[in-house]
Design a protein around this motif. Sequence first.
Motif, PDB file in Angstrom:
ATOM      1  N   ILE A  74      -8.605   6.825  -1.151  1.00 13.51           N
ATOM      2  CA  ILE A  74      -7.869   5.557  -0.846  1.00 13.51           C
ATOM      3  C   ILE A  74      -7.293   5.747   0.611  1.00 13.51           C
ATOM      4  O   ILE A  74      -6.207   6.366   0.563  1.00 13.51           O
ATOM      5  N   ARG A  75      -7.584   4.591   1.411  1.00 12.76           N
ATOM      6  CA  ARG A  75      -7.054   4.586   2.777  1.00 12.76           C
ATOM      7  C   ARG A  75      -6.463   3.179   2.896  1.00 12.76           C
ATOM      8  O   ARG A  75      -7.037   2.228   2.522  1.00 12.76           O
ATOM      9  N   PHE A  76      -5.648   3.232   4.010  1.00  9.30           N
ATOM     10  CA  PHE A  76      -4.932   1.643   4.176  1.00  9.30           C
ATOM     11  C   PHE A  76      -4.256   1.671   5.586  1.00  9.30           C
ATOM     12  O   PHE A  76      -4.205   2.755   6.118  1.00  9.30           O
ATOM     13  N   GLU A  77      -4.059   0.620   6.169  1.00  8.39           N
ATOM     14  CA  GLU A  77      -3.304   0.719   7.396  1.00  8.39           C
ATOM     15  C   GLU A  77      -2.249  -0.629   7.315  1.00  8.39           C
ATOM     16  O   GLU A  77      -2.386  -1.630   6.404  1.00  8.39           O
ATOM     17  N   ILE A  78      -1.265  -0.224   8.077  1.00  8.12           N
ATOM     18  CA  ILE A  78       0.003  -1.146   7.857  1.00  8.12           C
ATOM     19  C   ILE A  78       0.359  -1.623   9.463  1.00  8.12           C
ATOM     20  O   ILE A  78       0.510  -0.739  10.419  1.00  8.12           O
ATOM     21  N   GLU A  79       0.712  -2.943   9.603  1.00  5.26           N
ATOM     22  CA  GLU A  79       1.051  -3.391  11.105  1.00  5.26           C
ATOM     23  C   GLU A  79       2.551  -3.131  11.230  1.00  5.26           C
ATOM     24  O   GLU A  79       2.932  -2.482  12.158  1.00  5.26           O
ATOM     25  N   ALA A  80       3.142  -3.300  10.055  1.00  2.00           N
ATOM     26  CA  ALA A  80       4.669  -2.978  10.275  1.00  2.00           C
ATOM     27  C   ALA A  80       5.319  -2.937   8.834  1.00  2.00           C
ATOM     28  O   ALA A  80       4.991  -3.469   7.890  1.00  2.00           O
ATOM     29  N   VAL A  81       6.322  -1.935   8.772  1.00  3.67           N
ATOM     30  CA  VAL A  81       6.879  -1.711   7.693  1.00  3.67           C
ATOM     31  C   VAL A  81       8.265  -2.544   7.587  1.00  3.67           C
ATOM     32  O   VAL A  81       8.957  -2.621   8.687  1.00  3.67           O
ATOM     33  N   ARG A  82       8.617  -3.311   6.423  1.00  3.79           N
ATOM     34  CA  ARG A  82       9.870  -4.130   6.504  1.00  3.79           C
ATOM     35  C   ARG A  82      11.147  -3.495   6.295  1.00  3.79           C
ATOM     36  O   ARG A  82      12.216  -3.479   6.901  1.00  3.79           O
ATOM     37  N   SER A  83      11.038  -2.320   5.065  1.00  5.10           N
ATOM     38  CA  SER A  83      12.034  -1.776   4.701  1.00  5.10           C
ATOM     39  C   SER A  83      11.638  -0.638   3.795  1.00  5.10           C
ATOM     40  O   SER A  83      10.566  -0.441   3.630  1.00  5.10           O
TER      41      SER A  83
ATOM     42  N   LYS B 176       2.557  -8.725   2.769  1.00  2.00           N
ATOM     43  CA  LYS B 176       1.140  -8.522   2.246  1.00  2.00           C
ATOM     44  C   LYS B 176       0.135  -8.752   3.535  1.00  2.00           C
ATOM     45  O   LYS B 176      -0.960  -8.443   3.714  1.00  2.00           O
ATOM     46  N   ALA B 177       0.587  -9.555   4.453  1.00  2.00           N
ATOM     47  CA  ALA B 177      -0.330  -9.930   5.714  1.00  2.00           C
ATOM     48  C   ALA B 177      -0.364  -8.845   6.665  1.00  2.00           C
ATOM     49  O   ALA B 177      -1.306  -8.777   7.457  1.00  2.00           O
ATOM     50  N   LYS B 178       0.466  -7.779   6.456  1.00  2.00           N
ATOM     51  CA  LYS B 178       0.501  -6.632   7.370  1.00  2.00           C
ATOM     52  C   LYS B 178       0.041  -5.529   6.715  1.00  2.00           C
ATOM     53  O   LYS B 178       0.106  -4.294   7.272  1.00  2.00           O
TER      54      LYS B 178
ATOM     55  N   LEU C  58       7.441  -9.696  -6.563  1.00  2.00           N
ATOM     56  CA  LEU C  58       7.725  -9.300  -5.248  1.00  2.00           C
ATOM     57  C   LEU C  58       6.651  -9.817  -4.129  1.00  2.00           C
ATOM     58  O   LEU C  58       5.335  -9.950  -4.768  1.00  2.00           O
ATOM     59  N   ALA C  59       7.144 -10.137  -3.370  1.00  2.00           N
ATOM     60  CA  ALA C  59       6.238 -11.045  -2.294  1.00  2.00           C
ATOM     61  C   ALA C  59       5.636  -9.747  -1.293  1.00  2.00           C
ATOM     62  O   ALA C  59       4.497  -9.961  -0.526  1.00  2.00           O
ATOM     63  N   THR C  60       5.927  -8.745  -1.300  1.00  2.00           N
ATOM     64  CA  THR C  60       5.659  -7.556  -0.426  1.00  2.00           C
ATOM     65  C   THR C  60       4.701  -6.665  -1.399  1.00  2.00           C
ATOM     66  O   THR C  60       4.982  -6.389  -2.364  1.00  2.00           O
ATOM     67  N   MET C  61       4.198  -5.752  -0.737  1.00  2.00           N
ATOM     68  CA  MET C  61       3.365  -4.618  -1.165  1.00  2.00           C
ATOM     69  C   MET C  61       4.566  -3.493  -1.238  1.00  2.00           C
ATOM     70  O   MET C  61       5.360  -3.301  -0.312  1.00  2.00           O
TER      71      MET C  61
END
Length: 139
Positions: free
Chosen positions: A11-20, A45-47, A85-88
Motif C-alpha cells: 500500500i503506497r501513497f503520496e501527500i502534497e502537504a501535511v496540515r498537522s 483529502k485533495a492533497k 473529519l474532513a481530513t485523512m
Amino acid sequence: MIKGSCACGGIRFEIEAVRSMTHCHCQTCRKLSGASFATYAHVEKAKFRWLGGEKTIRRYESAPGSFRSFCPACGSLVPGQAPYLATMSVPAGLLDDDPGVRPRLHVFTSSKAPWWEIKDDLPQHARWVPEYAPKDSAD
C-alpha cells in the motif's frame, strides 16, 4: 511530494502537504500501534493520493461507526478517514519523507498508558480537541 507506504510496500501513497500532526493516547491507538501512543499526520483529502494497494485495504470497526484501516499482508495501520473529519489520518510512521511539520498536541491523555509520562510542553486534551469531536461524542 511526501511518500509513504505500509511495511511490506503493498500500500503506497503520496501527500502534497501535511496540515498537522497529533499524538493520540487512546487505548485503541495504543493497542493497534503497540506503543505508548500513536502519531497521526492530518492531510486535506485533495492533497492525498493513493499510488497502489488501495483496493486491498481491510477495515476494522474499533468503535461503533469508527473504522481503522490496515494492510492485509503486513498488518500495518494505513491512512483512513473518520466520518467526522474532513481530513485523512495518516499513521506518521508510514511516512518515508520529512512531512515538514511536527506534532502539535496530545489527545486522549485521560487514557494514556500508566507507565508513560508526557514530558513535552505540547497542549494536552483529556479527550477530543473540542472543535474536532464527533457530533455524538459526550465531550
